[in-house]
Write an enzyme that holds these catalytic residues in place. Sequence first.
Site, PDB file in Angstrom:
ATOM      1  N   ASP A  73      45.549  31.316  44.899  1.00 11.98           N
ATOM      2  CA  ASP A  73      46.467  32.151  44.119  1.00 11.98           C
ATOM      3  C   ASP A  73      47.483  31.341  43.318  1.00 11.98           C
ATOM      4  O   ASP A  73      48.616  31.775  43.092  1.00 11.98           O
ATOM      5  CB  ASP A  73      47.200  33.156  45.039  1.00 11.98           C
ATOM      6  CG  ASP A  73      46.240  34.018  45.808  1.00 11.98           C
ATOM      7  OD1 ASP A  73      45.199  34.378  45.239  1.00 11.98           O
ATOM      8  OD2 ASP A  73      46.510  34.324  46.985  1.00 11.98           O
ATOM      9  N   LYS A 114      44.742  30.232  38.880  1.00  9.29           N
ATOM     10  CA  LYS A 114      43.493  29.658  38.333  1.00  9.29           C
ATOM     11  C   LYS A 114      42.901  30.559  37.243  1.00  9.29           C
ATOM     12  O   LYS A 114      42.365  30.073  36.261  1.00  9.29           O
ATOM     13  CB  LYS A 114      42.463  29.474  39.457  1.00  9.29           C
ATOM     14  CG  LYS A 114      42.921  28.509  40.544  1.00  9.29           C
ATOM     15  CD  LYS A 114      41.916  28.410  41.666  1.00  9.29           C
ATOM     16  CE  LYS A 114      41.830  29.685  42.497  1.00  9.29           C
ATOM     17  NZ  LYS A 114      43.052  29.997  43.274  1.00  9.29           N
ATOM     18  N   GLY A 118      40.583  36.532  43.988  1.00  4.95           N
ATOM     19  CA  GLY A 118      41.183  37.524  43.106  1.00  4.95           C
ATOM     20  C   GLY A 118      41.905  36.754  42.023  1.00  4.95           C
ATOM     21  O   GLY A 118      42.922  36.132  42.282  1.00  4.95           O
ATOM     22  N   HIS A 119      41.311  36.718  40.828  1.00  6.56           N
ATOM     23  CA  HIS A 119      41.879  35.920  39.742  1.00  6.56           C
ATOM     24  C   HIS A 119      42.417  36.862  38.664  1.00  6.56           C
ATOM     25  O   HIS A 119      41.680  37.658  38.106  1.00  6.56           O
ATOM     26  CB  HIS A 119      40.818  34.984  39.150  1.00  6.56           C
ATOM     27  CG  HIS A 119      40.353  33.937  40.118  1.00  6.56           C
ATOM     28  ND1 HIS A 119      39.450  32.960  39.791  1.00  6.56           N
ATOM     29  CD2 HIS A 119      40.695  33.705  41.400  1.00  6.56           C
ATOM     30  CE1 HIS A 119      39.248  32.180  40.846  1.00  6.56           C
ATOM     31  NE2 HIS A 119      39.985  32.623  41.837  1.00  6.56           N
ATOM     32  N   GLN A 160      39.742  30.103  45.703  1.00  6.83           N
ATOM     33  CA  GLN A 160      40.579  29.642  46.827  1.00  6.83           C
ATOM     34  C   GLN A 160      41.342  28.363  46.454  1.00  6.83           C
ATOM     35  O   GLN A 160      41.748  28.233  45.318  1.00  6.83           O
ATOM     36  CB  GLN A 160      39.738  29.437  48.096  1.00  6.83           C
ATOM     37  CG  GLN A 160      39.152  30.716  48.670  1.00  6.83           C
ATOM     38  CD  GLN A 160      37.975  31.263  47.880  1.00  6.83           C
ATOM     39  OE1 GLN A 160      37.007  30.572  47.657  1.00  6.83           O
ATOM     40  NE2 GLN A 160      38.034  32.516  47.458  1.00  6.83           N
TER      41      GLN A 160
END
Length: 427
Positions: free
Chosen positions: A13, A16, A40-41, A223
């Site tokens: 988080d 990225k 979750g991007h 990650q």
Amino acid sequence: MPALVLLGAQWGDEGKGKATDLLGGSVDYVVRYQGGNNAGHTVVVGDQKYALHLLPSGILSPTCVPVIGNGVVVDPSVLLSELSGLNERGVDTSKLLLSGNAHIITPYNVTVDKVTERFLGKRKIGTTGRGIGPTYADKINRVGIRVQDLYDESILTQKVEAALDVKNQILTKLYNRRAIAVGQVVEELLGYAEQIKPYVADTVLVLNQALEDDKVVLFEGGQGTLLDIDHGTYPFVTSSNPTAGGACTGAGVGPTKISRVIGILKAYTTRVGAGPFPTELFDEDGEALRRIGGERGVTTGRDRRCGWFDAVIARYATRVNGLTDFFLTKLDVLTGWEQIPVCVAYEIDGRRVEELPYSQTDFHHAKPVYETFPGWSEDITKAKSFSDLPKNAQNYVRALEEMSGAPISAIGVGPGRDETIEINSFL
Ligand code: GDP
Ligand code: IMO
Ligand code: MG
């Protein structure tokens, strides 16, 4: 043959998605090489916000080919719903390529993830519950299902049977759950096969040919370094290799092809799930970082644990990834603090330690040694160049750079594409 890896330097988080999207317009391919929809991007383009879980963030750049590499674990239902969600918003997803060797997250992998966590009780990892660990476990145990298996019903049935033979014993006898029927799983998976087929490709060949043709390829990590199965805070990690080496195995590209490795680094630290976190704050400062930084999980909606910047971790990320650059994100979140502490070393059982200890016990005992930097109160979200930043913000960035061991080549001052200060070009 410029091949760049962009990865998380902390516990995920870090931003990225934003960094990948920013480069997406100038690269030919963006490749996810590990993880799955545990990621979750977030990408913000104008007034539009996108949350991507499985698809590479380059999918939002019309000229870029998005690739899901062999090292990724793919939940077909998530893939299809993410694609249709983007199509509904007018995003063209037709160029997507999916490795036939990528492993499938089956419904029983998701079940096993959830029941294992429940069974672990207080010792749980705090996984995202998306079936990531059990799917990688099946891959290593050589009982995994791959994308290509969806196109041979007989092989698929044999493989699901082999996997469920053991899993049903565990589910029924150990976890007191109902057995899962082979036919039901096979039917569900076959239901996805035709819809996914247009995307399936020999991505290893495509990517290596692209590099030979001097195309620019960007590998987007999921990650982060400290969640790496080998180099992270094991066992409180994910089940893949987000570190730079993972890009080679997870995409089938040799290490000699990688020209740059960019570590995405938040100006403070966050973590979701269980595990040690030396600079974690339990006071109003932690609460303020969470509130101002909007630190809530994109995948699970869990509050992220927040703390000050940890230079020991940044140095470690530089080392295990061979980082050439950092992209420092969320500097704007620190605006308004009079003093900003930075962890420069640890104290472990009375000793000062400058580098990340390899021993889990030592890391659990690590207490941060802080150096404090004067803060700034000016709004920095409109800053376009380094010299636009207040002197104290410049000093903070320079200090992080010196302690972290690689140049900071870009600084995020807001979530939007253009809210970025570029110092050195990445391409
Ligand atoms: P990822 O998983 O590494 O892609 O990061 P996430 O999307 O989970 O979390 C990063 C959050 O920070 C997202 O909400 C982004 O929109 C936001 N973000 C990224 N860069 C910046 C920045 O420089 N400033 C601010 N304020 N927010 C940012
Ligand atoms: P992005 O790509 C932050 C964490 C989970 C848990 C551990 C294992 O958005 O940075 P898993 O479901 O992978 O078996 O969970 O890893 N985790 C993440 N934390 N960002 C992520 O992805 C994460 N993906 C997994 O919270 O602690
Ligand atoms: Mg995220």
